[in-house]
Design a protein around this motif. Sequence first.
Motif, mmCIF file in Angstrom:
data_model
loop_
_atom_site.group_PDB
_atom_site.id
_atom_site.type_symbol
_atom_site.label_atom_id
_atom_site.label_comp_id
_atom_site.label_asym_id
_atom_site.label_seq_id
_atom_site.Cartn_x
_atom_site.Cartn_y
_atom_site.Cartn_z
ATOM 1 N N UNK A 113 0.832 -1.201 0.000
ATOM 2 C CA UNK A 113 0.000 0.000 0.000
ATOM 3 C C UNK A 113 0.870 1.256 0.000
ATOM 4 N N UNK A 114 2.013 1.227 0.717
ATOM 5 C CA UNK A 114 2.822 2.449 0.724
ATOM 6 C C UNK A 114 3.489 2.636 -0.633
ATOM 7 N N UNK A 115 3.785 1.523 -1.322
ATOM 8 C CA UNK A 115 4.309 1.621 -2.693
ATOM 9 C C UNK A 115 3.256 2.283 -3.590
ATOM 10 N N UNK A 116 2.016 1.810 -3.413
ATOM 11 C CA UNK A 116 0.907 2.344 -4.206
ATOM 12 C C UNK A 116 0.735 3.843 -3.952
ATOM 13 N N UNK A 117 0.786 4.204 -2.657
ATOM 14 C CA UNK A 117 0.626 5.616 -2.304
ATOM 15 C C UNK A 117 1.777 6.444 -2.880
ATOM 16 N N UNK A 118 2.993 5.877 -2.864
ATOM 17 C CA UNK A 118 4.124 6.663 -3.346
ATOM 18 C C UNK A 118 4.026 6.873 -4.858
ATOM 19 N N UNK A 119 3.417 5.904 -5.554
ATOM 20 C CA UNK A 119 3.195 6.106 -6.999
ATOM 21 C C UNK A 119 2.234 7.268 -7.213
ATOM 22 N N UNK A 120 1.148 7.262 -6.410
ATOM 23 C CA UNK A 120 0.168 8.354 -6.504
ATOM 24 C C UNK A 120 0.832 9.690 -6.173
ATOM 25 N N UNK A 121 1.660 9.673 -5.120
ATOM 26 C CA UNK A 121 2.300 10.914 -4.690
ATOM 27 C C UNK A 121 3.259 11.459 -5.755
ATOM 28 N N UNK A 122 4.016 10.548 -6.390
ATOM 29 C CA UNK A 122 4.925 10.992 -7.443
ATOM 30 C C UNK A 122 4.118 11.607 -8.581
ATOM 31 N N UNK A 123 3.001 10.991 -8.877
ATOM 32 C CA UNK A 123 2.158 11.454 -9.968
ATOM 33 C C UNK A 123 1.641 12.870 -9.701
ATOM 34 N N UNK A 124 1.269 13.122 -8.438
ATOM 35 C CA UNK A 124 0.742 14.443 -8.110
ATOM 36 C C UNK A 124 1.830 15.369 -7.587
#
Lengths: 284, 283
Positions: free
Chosen positions: B261-272
Amino acid sequence: MKRILAFLLVPLLSLSAFACGTPGIEIEQDNYAAIIERGYVVVGLECQYAPFNWTVNAADRGETAVLIDGTDAYCDGYDVVVAQAVATHLGVDLVVKAIDWDGLIPSLAVNGRIDLIIAGMSPTPERAETVAFSAEYYRSTHVVVVRADSAFADATSILGFTGAKVVGQLGTIYDDLIPQMTGALHENPLSDVPTIVTSIKSGINDATVLERPVAVAIIAGNPELAFIDFLPGSGFVVDDADAAVAIAVRQADVTLLAAVNAALAAISAETREGWMLSAIDRQP
Amino acid sequence: MTPSPLTRRPAARRLWFNLAAFAAVVGILYALNPDIGEAVGAVSIPDDFVGGSLFTLWKYAGLFLDGAVTTVVISMVGTVVGFAIALLLVFLRLQAPTRRDARAMAFLKIAASRFAKGYVSVFRGTPMIVQAAFFWYGLGLFGDAFVCGLFVVSVNTAAYIAEILRGGIASVDDGQREAARSLGMKPVQAFFAVVFPQAVKHSLPSIGNEFIINVKDTAVLSVIGIFELFNQTRRIAGIHYRQLEAYAIVAVIYLVLTTGLSKLLSIVETKFDLPRPELPSSN
């Protein structure tokens, strides 16, 4: 302004989404008629106290297993067979709820979330102050479980445990029996039997007191453990109420209690023993 | 900002490294217990740890999965609803009387702010396990343990997120508000159109962290009889009276969930283009 309104409404609406579900039935009155009309009786047990009650997969369940309310798992065991017999006698369906040991009596007497406790519970006078008990539906002897290679494995009397760290389950007769083992160290009780088993295997504790059928179930999955049967006179002195297990009902449920007793009276001693033996056999 | 290509391990090498690590783990398991096929197909639980673990995982995978789904759903819904309640809380918390307010209005504003402050103190200052037992066994308002669990996680998370949001609002440079005001915006407009969106954007990584923390902390809901991952594991441990194996498996499942989940969140964060925090500790 619209935005401010939306800003306020989102949390308010989400709060109201929590509008409470239906709480349990009235605990102060006799609910027999209500239960019969509702068409099901709710039984509470731990589902982690084999062979009285344990959890099984949907795929592995036998005919006796019953779905645990709110899950996809099933509960099986001696208690479940007895519960089914009681429900059949009442002419209603059986609903089973898995509740921790500490939560069983509050769920029955305070919240009214369950109607009966059929969980290998002994009808002690302390518990009888809060709930009413049926006639006994099983009676067993108490044994001591130890590591098979421990120095205490050869004990033949409950007095042979000098220096042993003995642990019991919190709020149970097992814990109350430990002081009879003169010379043993009475450790702080633990919350459930699987945890006690782990503590003995890992060497934190040396022994525990259990009912014989439970000890048999434990040894089946843990060959490094052993249990000790005691001859009459060298075992525990147990009150009649403590040796038996009984069904608990709310004190106001007088009619239900009478019906439960009638259901239990219809089960012969041989049938009971047969149910227990086949439960031990079924236990994975 | 793109890091220098020299400091970065090529993707292919990373893949090989991961595969080698996986093979090493499988190799160690195999060395400890060569009869993997036998362990998973056994009728009763094998005596050794590795065999027992594989048997438990294989046989009760469905029960573990049910628990994991319940845990993620409670954590996710709890975080989202908690965020919504936190919006209300932070709105109340930021109320401050001005000289132009009538006496009653000033009183209301102070009361609102104090309420939000008290709410945060109470829910951050008491353990979630106590809150759960209080609402379920104590008050008995709820007919369903799952609903009660969602409620507890939501009101608890709300207190943490409210503080995150307050910090986020405070961290927006006052120049932003001044610039908005000088463009002719009213104070309310300046807040909602300029300051608040930036505050929420900068708070999002921390709110994501709350979600991951909730995945771990919802284990305490086992006290009220919700069949989330940990409670499910306790029942599985009770089937054969073998806790070590069941707990080892559930530790790995929690680890996979939180890192995934933190990997997933970090992908979202990089995107935004948001700041990326580390894997959070528990609160």
